[in-house]
Motif scaffolding. Structure first.
Motif, PDB file in Angstrom:
ATOM      1  N   VAL A 101       0.839  -1.202   0.000  1.00  0.00           N
ATOM      2  CA  VAL A 101       0.000   0.000   0.000  1.00  0.00           C
ATOM      3  C   VAL A 101       0.875   1.254   0.000  1.00  0.00           C
ATOM      4  CG1 VAL A 101      -1.708   1.314   1.324  1.00  0.00           C
ATOM      5  CG2 VAL A 101      -1.968  -1.155   1.051  1.00  0.00           C
ATOM      6  N   MET A 102       1.941   1.261   0.826  1.00  0.00           N
ATOM      7  CA  MET A 102       2.824   2.423   0.864  1.00  0.00           C
ATOM      8  C   MET A 102       3.547   2.609  -0.469  1.00  0.00           C
ATOM      9  SD  MET A 102       2.398   4.100   3.554  1.00  0.00           S
ATOM     10  CE  MET A 102       3.774   5.227   3.480  1.00  0.00           C
ATOM     11  N   PHE A 103       3.914   1.519  -1.118  1.00  0.00           N
ATOM     12  CA  PHE A 103       4.547   1.612  -2.432  1.00  0.00           C
ATOM     13  C   PHE A 103       3.594   2.258  -3.432  1.00  0.00           C
ATOM     14  CE2 PHE A 103       5.323  -0.120  -6.684  1.00  0.00           C
ATOM     15  CZ  PHE A 103       6.645   0.256  -6.874  1.00  0.00           C
ATOM     16  N   MET A 104       2.352   1.801  -3.415  1.00  0.00           N
ATOM     17  CA  MET A 104       1.356   2.346  -4.342  1.00  0.00           C
ATOM     18  C   MET A 104       1.123   3.835  -4.071  1.00  0.00           C
ATOM     19  SD  MET A 104      -2.654   1.389  -4.836  1.00  0.00           S
ATOM     20  CE  MET A 104      -3.050   2.177  -3.293  1.00  0.00           C
ATOM     21  N   LEU A 105       0.938   4.196  -2.818  1.00  0.00           N
ATOM     22  CA  LEU A 105       0.667   5.588  -2.481  1.00  0.00           C
ATOM     23  C   LEU A 105       1.855   6.494  -2.794  1.00  0.00           C
ATOM     24  CD1 LEU A 105      -1.231   5.202   0.912  1.00  0.00           C
ATOM     25  CD2 LEU A 105      -2.200   5.876  -1.292  1.00  0.00           C
ATOM     26  N   SER A 106       3.053   6.041  -2.489  1.00  0.00           N
ATOM     27  CA  SER A 106       4.231   6.883  -2.712  1.00  0.00           C
ATOM     28  C   SER A 106       4.535   7.067  -4.195  1.00  0.00           C
ATOM     29  CB  SER A 106       5.453   6.307  -1.998  1.00  0.00           C
ATOM     30  OG  SER A 106       5.769   5.036  -2.510  1.00  0.00           O
ATOM     31  N   ASN A 107       4.021   6.189  -5.045  1.00  0.00           N
ATOM     32  CA  ASN A 107       4.246   6.316  -6.486  1.00  0.00           C
ATOM     33  C   ASN A 107       3.142   7.085  -7.198  1.00  0.00           C
ATOM     34  OD1 ASN A 107       6.806   5.007  -7.205  1.00  0.00           O
ATOM     35  ND2 ASN A 107       5.876   3.266  -6.168  1.00  0.00           N
ATOM     36  N   LEU A 108       2.150   7.529  -6.460  1.00  0.00           N
ATOM     37  CA  LEU A 108       1.129   8.391  -7.060  1.00  0.00           C
ATOM     38  C   LEU A 108       1.709   9.794  -7.195  1.00  0.00           C
ATOM     39  CD1 LEU A 108      -2.139   7.425  -5.148  1.00  0.00           C
ATOM     40  CD2 LEU A 108      -1.596   6.931  -7.535  1.00  0.00           C
ATOM     41  N   LYS A 109       1.843  10.248  -8.394  1.00  0.00           N
ATOM     42  CA  LYS A 109       2.387  11.589  -8.638  1.00  0.00           C
ATOM     43  C   LYS A 109       1.229  12.526  -8.952  1.00  0.00           C
ATOM     44  CE  LYS A 109       6.511   9.899  -8.275  1.00  0.00           C
ATOM     45  NZ  LYS A 109       7.160   9.917  -6.995  1.00  0.00           N
ATOM     46  N   VAL A 110       0.488  12.871  -7.905  1.00  0.00           N
ATOM     47  CA  VAL A 110      -0.697  13.708  -8.062  1.00  0.00           C
ATOM     48  C   VAL A 110      -0.486  14.990  -7.268  1.00  0.00           C
ATOM     49  CG1 VAL A 110      -3.190  13.851  -7.695  1.00  0.00           C
ATOM     50  CG2 VAL A 110      -2.158  11.664  -8.298  1.00  0.00           C
ATOM     51  N   LYS A 111      -0.730  16.121  -7.895  1.00  0.00           N
ATOM     52  CA  LYS A 111      -0.595  17.410  -7.219  1.00  0.00           C
ATOM     53  C   LYS A 111      -1.650  17.492  -6.114  1.00  0.00           C
ATOM     54  CE  LYS A 111      -0.548  22.356  -8.029  1.00  0.00           C
ATOM     55  NZ  LYS A 111      -0.745  23.425  -8.989  1.00  0.00           N
ATOM     56  N   GLY A 112      -1.228  17.924  -4.950  1.00  0.00           N
ATOM     57  CA  GLY A 112      -2.160  18.070  -3.841  1.00  0.00           C
ATOM     58  C   GLY A 112      -2.239  16.856  -2.935  1.00  0.00           C
ATOM     59  N   LEU A 113      -1.424  15.839  -3.206  1.00  0.00           N
ATOM     60  CA  LEU A 113      -1.414  14.633  -2.366  1.00  0.00           C
ATOM     61  C   LEU A 113      -0.178  14.649  -1.479  1.00  0.00           C
ATOM     62  CD1 LEU A 113      -2.490  11.799  -1.583  1.00  0.00           C
ATOM     63  CD2 LEU A 113      -1.091  10.895  -3.447  1.00  0.00           C
ATOM     64  N   GLU A 114      -0.413  14.584  -0.202  1.00  0.00           N
ATOM     65  CA  GLU A 114       0.682  14.527   0.765  1.00  0.00           C
ATOM     66  C   GLU A 114       0.501  13.267   1.594  1.00  0.00           C
ATOM     67  OE1 GLU A 114       1.942  16.831   4.835  1.00  0.00           O
ATOM     68  OE2 GLU A 114       1.082  18.022   3.221  1.00  0.00           O
ATOM     69  N   ILE A 115       1.536  12.464   1.698  1.00  0.00           N
ATOM     70  CA  ILE A 115       1.476  11.216   2.456  1.00  0.00           C
ATOM     71  C   ILE A 115       2.314  11.389   3.713  1.00  0.00           C
ATOM     72  CG2 ILE A 115       1.997   8.748   2.464  1.00  0.00           C
ATOM     73  CD1 ILE A 115       1.730   8.913  -0.645  1.00  0.00           C
ATOM     74  N   GLU A 116       1.675  11.199   4.853  1.00  0.00           N
ATOM     75  CA  GLU A 116       2.361  11.294   6.139  1.00  0.00           C
ATOM     76  C   GLU A 116       2.233   9.944   6.828  1.00  0.00           C
ATOM     77  OE1 GLU A 116       1.966  13.623  10.400  1.00  0.00           O
ATOM     78  OE2 GLU A 116       0.909  14.388   8.662  1.00  0.00           O
ATOM     79  N   GLU A 117       3.366   9.333   7.103  1.00  0.00           N
ATOM     80  CA  GLU A 117       3.379   8.025   7.755  1.00  0.00           C
ATOM     81  C   GLU A 117       3.472   8.224   9.262  1.00  0.00           C
ATOM     82  OE1 GLU A 117       5.961   3.898   7.682  1.00  0.00           O
ATOM     83  OE2 GLU A 117       6.597   5.598   6.486  1.00  0.00           O
ATOM     84  N   ILE A 118       2.510   7.691   9.987  1.00  0.00           N
ATOM     85  CA  ILE A 118       2.488   7.781  11.443  1.00  0.00           C
ATOM     86  C   ILE A 118       2.568   6.375  11.987  1.00  0.00           C
ATOM     87  CG2 ILE A 118       1.180   8.520  13.462  1.00  0.00           C
ATOM     88  CD1 ILE A 118      -0.242  10.537  11.589  1.00  0.00           C
ATOM     89  N   LYS A 119       3.657   6.097  12.679  1.00  0.00           N
ATOM     90  CA  LYS A 119       3.825   4.767  13.254  1.00  0.00           C
ATOM     91  C   LYS A 119       3.195   4.748  14.634  1.00  0.00           C
ATOM     92  CE  LYS A 119       7.926   3.680  10.668  1.00  0.00           C
ATOM     93  NZ  LYS A 119       9.238   3.096  10.653  1.00  0.00           N
ATOM     94  N   GLU A 120       2.332   3.791  14.854  1.00  0.00           N
ATOM     95  CA  GLU A 120       1.665   3.668  16.136  1.00  0.00           C
ATOM     96  C   GLU A 120       2.328   2.569  16.946  1.00  0.00           C
ATOM     97  OE1 GLU A 120      -2.525   3.182  15.781  1.00  0.00           O
ATOM     98  OE2 GLU A 120      -2.736   4.867  14.418  1.00  0.00           O
TER      99      GLU A 120
END
Length: 74
Positions: free
Chosen positions: A16-35
């Motif tokens: 899932v993180m691979f897929m999200l990090s490879n989305l090159k879309v303006k306005g998308l920010e991915i913040e990883e929060i480890k619980e």
């Protein structure tokens, strides 16, 4: 702006993180929060203190007097 929270099982996390990090879309920010669990399992606590010798309170002969002295300092 919108925020989405995903709970992902460990088995699919990397995909899932691979897929999200490879989305090159303006306005998308991915913040990883480890619980992390606030209270570690008993086995981890035991392993942490297994080879430790804590003698911090051995020098206190009268615990009640020691507590009173600590309060008086404040």
């Amino acid at each position: 702006m919108h925020t989405i929270k995903l709970k992902i099982e460990d088995s699919i996390y990397k995909d899932v993180m691979f897929m999200l990090s490879n989305l090159k879309v303006k306005g998308l920010e991915i913040e990883e929060i480890k619980e992390y669990s606030a209270i570690p399992p008993k086995s981890k606590i035991k392993a942490l203190f297994q080879n430790k010798e804590v003698e911090a309170f051995k020098s206190i002969s009268d615990p009640m007097q020691w507590q009173k002295q600590q309060r008086d300092e404040w």
